[in-house]
Design an enzyme around this catalytic site. Structure first.
Site, PDB file in Angstrom:
ATOM      1  N   ASP A   1       9.572  36.791 -44.225  1.00 20.84           N
ATOM      2  CA  ASP A   1      10.545  35.201 -44.060  1.00 20.84           C
ATOM      3  C   ASP A   1      10.599  34.372 -44.620  1.00 20.84           C
ATOM      4  O   ASP A   1      11.167  32.578 -44.788  1.00 20.84           O
ATOM      5  CB  ASP A   1      10.812  35.676 -42.615  1.00 20.84           C
ATOM      6  CG  ASP A   1      10.939  36.981 -41.748  1.00 20.84           C
ATOM      7  OD1 ASP A   1      11.630  36.666 -42.546  1.00 20.84           O
ATOM      8  OD2 ASP A   1      10.666  37.122 -40.481  1.00 20.84           O
TER       9      ASP A   1
ATOM     10  N   LYS B   1      18.885  40.914 -44.938  1.00 22.45           N
ATOM     11  CA  LYS B   1      17.651  39.867 -43.414  1.00 22.45           C
ATOM     12  C   LYS B   1      19.341  39.529 -42.825  1.00 22.45           C
ATOM     13  O   LYS B   1      19.950  40.090 -43.415  1.00 22.45           O
ATOM     14  CB  LYS B   1      17.030  39.034 -44.516  1.00 22.45           C
ATOM     15  CG  LYS B   1      16.105  39.425 -44.652  1.00 22.45           C
ATOM     16  CD  LYS B   1      14.902  39.848 -43.477  1.00 22.45           C
ATOM     17  CE  LYS B   1      13.681  41.332 -43.351  1.00 22.45           C
ATOM     18  NZ  LYS B   1      13.482  40.981 -42.403  1.00 22.45           N
TER      19      LYS B   1
ATOM     20  N   ARG C   1      19.785  38.402 -49.032  1.00 22.78           N
ATOM     21  CA  ARG C   1      18.451  36.605 -49.418  1.00 22.78           C
ATOM     22  C   ARG C   1      18.314  36.342 -50.994  1.00 22.78           C
ATOM     23  O   ARG C   1      18.216  35.999 -51.860  1.00 22.78           O
ATOM     24  CB  ARG C   1      17.582  36.711 -48.747  1.00 22.78           C
ATOM     25  CG  ARG C   1      17.773  35.760 -47.098  1.00 22.78           C
ATOM     26  CD  ARG C   1      16.346  35.741 -46.645  1.00 22.78           C
ATOM     27  NE  ARG C   1      16.657  34.843 -45.104  1.00 22.78           N
ATOM     28  CZ  ARG C   1      16.337  35.048 -44.291  1.00 22.78           C
ATOM     29  NH1 ARG C   1      14.734  35.423 -44.590  1.00 22.78           N
ATOM     30  NH2 ARG C   1      16.859  35.098 -42.617  1.00 22.78           N
TER      31      ARG C   1
HETATM   32  C1  S3P Z   1      10.516  40.326 -37.386  1.00 26.79           C
HETATM   33  C2  S3P Z   1       9.959  41.374 -38.501  1.00 26.79           C
HETATM   34  C3  S3P Z   1      10.134  41.258 -39.763  1.00 26.79           C
HETATM   35  C4  S3P Z   1      11.105  39.602 -39.807  1.00 26.79           C
HETATM   36  C5  S3P Z   1      11.605  39.495 -38.772  1.00 26.79           C
HETATM   37  C6  S3P Z   1      11.244  39.474 -37.795  1.00 26.79           C
HETATM   38  C7  S3P Z   1       9.325  40.412 -35.915  1.00 26.79           C
HETATM   39  O1  S3P Z   1      11.634  42.106 -39.900  1.00 26.79           O
HETATM   40  O2  S3P Z   1      11.832  39.704 -41.308  1.00 26.79           O
HETATM   41  O3  S3P Z   1      12.605  37.563 -39.340  1.00 26.79           O
HETATM   42  O4  S3P Z   1       9.530  40.166 -35.230  1.00 26.79           O
HETATM   43  O5  S3P Z   1       9.598  41.910 -35.633  1.00 26.79           O
HETATM   44  P1  S3P Z   1      11.323  43.830 -40.141  1.00 26.79           P
HETATM   45  O6  S3P Z   1      10.854  44.095 -39.178  1.00 26.79           O
HETATM   46  O7  S3P Z   1      13.155  43.874 -40.708  1.00 26.79           O
HETATM   47  O8  S3P Z   1      10.918  44.041 -41.753  1.00 26.79           O
END
Ligand code: S3P
Length: 448
Positions: free
Chosen positions: A328, A355, A359
């Site tokens: 992120d 995302k 991105r």
């Molecule tokens: C998150 C996991 C991540 C992250 C997202 C929040 C979470 O995504 O990029 O902003 O709260 O579990 P991914 O599980 O797709 O990697």
């Protein structure tokens, strides 16, 4: 006059001040979603304080309310959740709208799957393009059925099952959302459900389950990574949850302070979980002065007060294995690289394509349009920094309705001779409604 939904980023002489979690920095978004889902299953009531006030977490709350969970809004940051205590979810009368929030959607899938209800999920244009197969595959295995389009994107309908079976699922792509989706389902399945995560991702679910006394075990796999196993249908007592400040939100101020000469800011009450603080370590590696002033523990998480001072930054090489801990923060770190001396190389960015926007493309196109020497080679981003020289600026950028891209470009304005104009800045409210105001409080030059 500034058009509505537009932010103008001015170069600053210096940034100074102290930011406090919950006042200036929103509550951690990942932990906020988990606090709502887990307290919804508890026995008794949970007081959640410091919850993220952005639209994403609000969508999780609204979805839970539609499923029969009673949630009291004490203040915008304080909620009282009345747990289900083993009762069933209710059949919602309407489709559930999840806005821009991938985390709400994937966690909700796991939450709903072991109940015999039929739920339609839909979202905004960006969420409707994001891949949902990663959620559908394990949930089908445990007995849920799906009605979806050929691309397996939203809108989709999930028919939960009254006879879910425990599965042993290997997560094919590192994803904390999918790990959590399966573990949430497992909480309402008789017997054991397990998830094998070859590459570890943020561990907020595990820490919160441990804090709440939910029977989750973790063992290291011989092939690397960790196997998580949960015993389903075990009642657990509600316990109040305090949520720390979001490091993925605060990173924009950290980078802004690092690249703006003479800056010195302090951020108090930040989530300092090792899976979430990596971007701050990268900034330090690049030469910024990052000092941890204090550390404590709260609800199983590490909390820290940190100070960031400006410095002349150097380029950094980031390998693919780092991606889950920086996922992120790449938009913010890319801006730091654009201001640094030398050429930075970020490898293994494939997941960035899926995302809130693509991105990888959004960072590449915007840096290029702003005059930065940048290349994208497959899943690698190569950024030649200006070494502190300002860019021309005076450009309107398209942030692809992505909150983190919008905030990153705002920070890029710190090295622009002429303002950067961010159109479609409303998207920032999905995670950080008062971003602009907080920035203004640190700055010594204000727009007329
Ligand atoms: C998150 C996991 C991540 C992250 C997202 C929040 C979470 O995504 O990029 O902003 O709260 O579990 P991914 O599980 O797709 O990697």
């Amino acid at each position: 006059m500034v058009a509505k939904n537009t932010l103008i980023s001015y170069r600053q002489s210096h940034l100074r001040g102290t930011l406090l979690a919950h006042k200036d920095i929103p509550g951690d978004k990942s932990i906020s979603h988990r606090a709502l889902f887990l307290s919804a299953l508890a026995t008794g009531t949970t007081e959640i304080t410091g919850i993220n006030t952005g639209e994403d977490v609000e969508h999780t709350q609204l979805a839970l309310e539609s499923l029969g969970i009673h949630i009291e809004n004490v203040t915008p940051q304080k909620k009282i959740v009345h747990g289900l205590a083993g009762k069933s979810l209710l059949q919602p009368t309407n489709p559930l709208y999840l806005g821009n929030s991938g985390t709400s959607t994937r966690l909700l899938g796991g939450f709903v799957a072991p109940f015999p209800i039929r739920v339609t999920l839909y979202g905004d244009a960006s969420l409707s393009q994001r891949p949902m197969r990663r959620m559908i595959t394990p949930l089908r295995e445990l007995g849920a059925t799906f009605e979806t389009n050929d691309h397996e994107t939203l809108p989709l309908t999930i028919q939960g099952t009254s006879a879910p079976v425990g599965i042993h699922y290997k997560v094919p792509i590192p994803s904390a959302q999918i790990k959590t989706c399966v573990l949430l389902a497992g909480m309402n399945i008789d017997g054991v459900t397990s998830v094998y995560e070859p590459t570890q991702t943020r561990n907020h679910t595990e820490l919160m389950m441990e804090y709440l006394g939910i029977p989750l075990t973790m063992i290291a796999s011989e092939e690397g990574g960790v196997i998580y196993s949960i015993q389903g249908k075990k009642p657990f007592q509600a316990k109040n949850i305090r949520i720390p400040g979001d490091p993925s939100a605060a990173i924009f101020f950290a980078v802004a302070a690092a690249i703006t000469p003479q800056s010195n800011i302090t951020i108090r009450g930040l989530n300092w979980n090792p899976y979430r603080r990596r971007a701050y370590e990268v900034l330090q590696q690049m030469g910024a002065k990052v000092t941890v002033l204090d550390q404590s523990m709260s609800c199983g998480e590490i909390i820290a007060d940190i100070q960031i001072e400006a410095a002349s930054l150097n380029a950094v090489n980031l390998e693919a294995f780092e991606a889950p801990s920086l996922i992120d923060e790449y938009p913010a770190i890319a801006v730091a690289a654009a201001a640094a001396n030398g050429t930075s190389v970020f490898k293994g960015l494939r997941e960035l394509r899926y995302k809130e926007s693509n991105r990888l493309e959004a960072i590449f196109k915007n840096l290029l349009n702003c005059g930065i020497d940048v290349r994208a080679d497959d899943d690698t981003l190569i950024i030649k920094g200006t070494g502190g020289s300002p860019i021309f600026g005076g450009i309107t950028v398209n942030v692809f309705k992505d909150h983190r891209i919008a905030m990153a470009l705002y920070v890029l304005g710190m090295i622009a001779r002429n303002p950067i104009i961010i159109q479609g800045a409303d998207c920032i409210s999905s995670s950080f409604p008062n971003f602009h105001q907080v920035f203004a409080n640190l700055s010594f030059m204000h727009a007329a």
